[in-house]
Design a protein around this motif. Structure first.
Motif, mmCIF file in Angstrom:
data_model
loop_
_atom_site.group_PDB
_atom_site.id
_atom_site.type_symbol
_atom_site.label_atom_id
_atom_site.label_comp_id
_atom_site.label_asym_id
_atom_site.label_seq_id
_atom_site.Cartn_x
_atom_site.Cartn_y
_atom_site.Cartn_z
ATOM 1 N N ASP A 64 0.831 -1.208 0.000
ATOM 2 C CA ASP A 64 0.000 0.000 0.000
ATOM 3 C C ASP A 64 0.866 1.258 0.000
ATOM 4 O O ASP A 64 0.556 2.237 -0.704
ATOM 5 N N GLN A 65 1.936 1.251 0.771
ATOM 6 C CA GLN A 65 2.827 2.414 0.788
ATOM 7 C C GLN A 65 3.517 2.604 -0.561
ATOM 8 O O GLN A 65 3.721 3.733 -1.012
ATOM 9 N N ARG A 66 3.876 1.492 -1.194
ATOM 10 C CA ARG A 66 4.518 1.604 -2.504
ATOM 11 C C ARG A 66 3.554 2.156 -3.549
ATOM 12 O O ARG A 66 3.960 2.905 -4.459
ATOM 13 N N ALA A 67 2.281 1.848 -3.410
ATOM 14 C CA ALA A 67 1.302 2.367 -4.371
ATOM 15 C C ALA A 67 1.143 3.878 -4.262
ATOM 16 O O ALA A 67 0.803 4.549 -5.249
ATOM 17 N N GLN A 68 1.393 4.443 -3.075
ATOM 18 C CA GLN A 68 1.260 5.882 -2.883
ATOM 19 C C GLN A 68 2.573 6.634 -3.102
ATOM 20 O O GLN A 68 2.612 7.856 -2.944
ATOM 21 N N LEU A 69 3.632 5.918 -3.448
ATOM 22 C CA LEU A 69 4.925 6.565 -3.674
ATOM 23 C C LEU A 69 4.976 7.110 -5.097
ATOM 24 O O LEU A 69 4.730 6.368 -6.060
ATOM 25 N N PRO A 70 5.284 8.371 -5.288
ATOM 26 C CA PRO A 70 5.330 8.921 -6.652
ATOM 27 C C PRO A 70 6.436 8.274 -7.472
ATOM 28 O O PRO A 70 7.464 7.833 -6.949
ATOM 29 N N ALA A 71 6.234 8.228 -8.762
ATOM 30 C CA ALA A 71 7.231 7.627 -9.648
ATOM 31 C C ALA A 71 8.514 8.439 -9.672
ATOM 32 O O ALA A 71 9.615 7.884 -9.794
ATOM 33 N N SER A 72 8.403 9.760 -9.541
ATOM 34 C CA SER A 72 9.612 10.598 -9.526
ATOM 35 C C SER A 72 10.478 10.308 -8.317
ATOM 36 O O SER A 72 11.712 10.345 -8.390
ATOM 37 N N LEU A 73 9.840 10.000 -7.189
ATOM 38 C CA LEU A 73 10.605 9.660 -5.991
ATOM 39 C C LEU A 73 11.197 8.259 -6.093
ATOM 40 O O LEU A 73 12.325 8.013 -5.650
ATOM 41 N N ALA A 74 10.470 7.339 -6.681
ATOM 42 C CA ALA A 74 10.979 5.971 -6.824
ATOM 43 C C ALA A 74 12.177 5.904 -7.760
ATOM 44 O O ALA A 74 13.028 5.011 -7.634
ATOM 45 N N ASN A 75 12.278 6.861 -8.682
ATOM 46 C CA ASN A 75 13.407 6.856 -9.614
ATOM 47 C C ASN A 75 14.727 7.220 -8.944
ATOM 48 O O ASN A 75 15.796 6.986 -9.514
ATOM 49 N N HIS A 76 14.686 7.816 -7.752
ATOM 50 C CA HIS A 76 15.918 8.137 -7.043
ATOM 51 C C HIS A 76 16.607 6.888 -6.486
ATOM 52 O O HIS A 76 17.791 6.944 -6.140
ATOM 53 N N PHE A 77 15.885 5.802 -6.380
ATOM 54 C CA PHE A 77 16.455 4.560 -5.847
ATOM 55 C C PHE A 77 17.073 3.756 -6.990
ATOM 56 O O PHE A 77 16.605 3.801 -8.135
ATOM 57 N N ASP A 78 18.117 3.017 -6.649
ATOM 58 C CA ASP A 78 18.839 2.249 -7.672
ATOM 59 C C ASP A 78 18.000 1.102 -8.223
ATOM 60 O O ASP A 78 17.954 0.887 -9.431
ATOM 61 N N HIS A 79 17.376 0.364 -7.353
ATOM 62 C CA HIS A 79 16.493 -0.713 -7.819
ATOM 63 C C HIS A 79 15.557 -1.092 -6.685
ATOM 64 O O HIS A 79 15.715 -0.648 -5.532
ATOM 65 N N SER A 80 14.590 -1.924 -7.008
ATOM 66 C CA SER A 80 13.554 -2.325 -6.058
ATOM 67 C C SER A 80 13.549 -3.842 -5.921
ATOM 68 O O SER A 80 13.642 -4.570 -6.920
ATOM 69 N N GLU A 81 13.456 -4.307 -4.682
ATOM 70 C CA GLU A 81 13.371 -5.739 -4.377
ATOM 71 C C GLU A 81 11.956 -6.048 -3.892
ATOM 72 O O GLU A 81 11.450 -5.389 -2.975
ATOM 73 N N VAL A 82 11.323 -7.029 -4.509
ATOM 74 C CA VAL A 82 9.961 -7.428 -4.150
ATOM 75 C C VAL A 82 10.030 -8.786 -3.449
ATOM 76 O O VAL A 82 10.583 -9.752 -4.000
ATOM 77 N N ILE A 83 9.486 -8.861 -2.243
ATOM 78 C CA ILE A 83 9.473 -10.095 -1.463
ATOM 79 C C ILE A 83 8.196 -10.857 -1.789
ATOM 80 O O ILE A 83 7.085 -10.342 -1.596
ATOM 81 N N MET A 84 8.352 -12.081 -2.272
ATOM 82 C CA MET A 84 7.215 -12.915 -2.643
ATOM 83 C C MET A 84 6.935 -13.939 -1.541
ATOM 84 O O MET A 84 7.816 -14.273 -0.745
#
Length: 516
Positions: A167-187
């Motif tokens: 839910d928090q990731r859904a509210q994170l703007p794409a411009s802010l997410a681009n500042h991070f090097d990569h994203s890890e998704v836990i399945m």
């Protein structure tokens, strides 16, 4: 728990090993299903590769346990999971500064960030780890805070991990997410990982091995969908129930065989036919009046040999029958001396010229010839060698065959043909637990072994690890037993090298590049 709940069949436990609390630092051996992510982050820390990572997963997926277990790979780590009630940016930077630098916090935020940057740049060894884990914060407010913190965090020479729920990731703007090097998704975990998780937890609280029943595994996967927190809670309740009310595992009842009806078969009785028999012999009364002939008596047959000494007992019985025992009373007496001779009388020779044996003996020294010392001359005697030319010819052929230069002796030739003994390359199966729990020195040995062969006598490695040869040999032997290094005897030296299994595992973890 209802009766439909499958039986676990767990052994005796010291305590219930299942709980909903996240793992702490030092419990990485209980972390299951997150090996790839933890190995990648460990490589970033050890190679001093600063990154900013987004960790996304549902609540209860094990994000907090993962970050705390990875903190074992570095000496300096910060894990913030309490969301400040006010002045969020200042409070977060203050906590990071206290953990990495000290309690002398400057009043200026700009000065605080500058000191953090200089501190992280001046560290040696693995990079610091900074983890922000505010899973209970509002997504919109957290996005505003991260937009302010992203620039100061980006300046730090550290591995920065920001944990977010879906839910928090859904509210994170794409411009802010681009500042991070990569994203890890836990399945969520699959059935194999769920089984491994449960068996490792049981092994941590029991001395006996436990194999999870297939029925119980299917029940847990169906109820939890592989979510670690749900698995832990369900297993906690099932273990408590089974420890308080033990039940036996129910097996399928055997199928009863159908009873076949009794079938009676009647047979008609056949008429018996009486047969008439003629007498086979005639009774002769005259022969009966005669006396019977004497029958020679034969010894009764010996009993069969039984036991370990049965053969010896059988031979003794047979010898008693064939050879009667010796009777001293009835044995004939044989005189030892001829008749008319007294055994105690002194013997006297009739011939006067008879001599004793000592008088007839001849001294050996009297028969040996004597030579004067002047007659013996040893100075001019030289050994004679037969076929001297032939021996020299063979030696010359040997030199020509070895292609030795002139003037080389036999000792040099024998030393030249000596070859070092090269043994067979030996290795053991790869132990994943040993590969995951390497010390700093062992990790250096693995890195060197991936590039070249080395021996425990390598002076450069000893200086790098600050150890002596015995300690380095112990480290190599542990890696050899764990299947990480292979050993080969070359002369009097043991050479170690990285095994193919360990290399493939390191490539799978992303720590090495595959060699073509």
């Amino acid at each position: 728990m209802s009766e439909n709940t499958p039986v676990l069949g767990i052994p005796a436990l010291r305590s219930n090993p299942f709980h909903a609390r996240p793992l702490e630092r030092g419990q990485s051996k209980l972390l299951i299903g997150r090996e790839d992510v933890s190995a990648r982050w460990s490589r970033f820390l050890k190679t001093r590769n600063a990154r900013m990572v987004l960790l996304v997963g549902e609540t209860g997926s094990g994000r907090t346990s993962l970050m705390r277990c990875v903190s074992e790979e570095t000496e300096k780590s910060v894990h913030l999971d309490m969301f400040p009630s006010s002045e969020h940016v200042s409070q977060i930077l203050h906590e990071i500064y206290v953990s990495l630098v000290g309690f002398d916090v400057p009043s200026s935020t700009q000065e605080l960030v500058s000191r953090l940057v200089s501190t992280t740049e001046g560290t040696t060894g693995p990079l610091p780890l900074i983890s922000l884990d505010f899973s209970n914060a509002d997504g919109k407010k957290l996005s505003d805070i991260l937009s302010t913190l992203v620039n100061p965090l980006h300046r730090l020479n550290a591995l920065v991990i920001v944990s977010l729920t879906t839910d928090q990731r859904a509210q994170l703007p794409a411009s802010l997410a681009n500042h991070f090097d990569h994203s890890e998704v836990i399945m969520p975990m699959n059935s194999v990982q769920v089984k491994e998780l449960c068996e490792i937890r049981i092994a941590s609280a029991s001395k006996l091995n436990w194999n999870m029943p297939e029925e119980a595994l299917n029940h847990i996967v169906e109820k939890t969908n592989g979510m670690p927190s749900k698995v832990m809670r369900l297993m906690r309740d099932m273990v408590d129930e089974e420890r308080s009310n033990p039940r036996k595992i129910k097996y399928d009842e055997p199928v009863k065989e159908l009873e076949s009806p009794n079938i009676t078969v009647s047979f008609e009785e056949e008429n018996e036919v009486e047969e008439e028999f003629e007498p086979i012999f005639d009774l002769n009364l005259d022969e009966l009046e005669k006396e019977p002939a004497a029958i020679p008596q034969t010894p009764p047959p010996s009993l069969p040999a039984m036991g370990a000494f049965g053969g010896l007992a059988a031979r003794n019985r047979r010898n008693k029958l064939e050879s009667p025992p010796f009777d001293k009373k009835n044995a004939p007496i044989i005189d030892q001396e001829p008749p008319g001779v007294d055994a105690n009388s002194l013997w006297v020779s009739d011939q006067p010229e008879a001599l004793l044996m000592d008088e007839e003996s001849i001294s050996i020294e009297d028969e040996m010839p004597h030579f004067a010392e002047d007659e013996l001359d040893y100075t001019n005697q030289k050994p004679t060698v037969s076929n001297k030319d032939e021996i020299e010819g063979l030696f010359g052929q040997l030199l020509d065959a070895l292609q030795a230069p002139p003037g080389v002796g036999v000792a040099d030739l024998l030393a030249a043909i000596r070859r070092p003994v090269i043994g067979q390359k030996e290795s053991n199966p790869l132990d994943m637990q040993t590969l995951r729990s390497l010390s700093r020195g062992e990790a250096v040995l693995v890195e060197v072994a991936s590039e070249r062969e080395f021996s425990p006598s390598d002076a450069r490695l000893q200086d790098k690890l600050n150890v002596r040869r015995p300690r380095m040999s112990q480290m190599c032997n542990r890696l050899y037993r764990g299947g990480i290094l292979s050993v080969q005897q070359k002369g009097r030296t043991r050479m170690f090298k990285l095994t193919n299994d360990a290399r493939a595992q390191l490539v799978a973890w992303g720590m090495m590049e595959a060699s073509v």
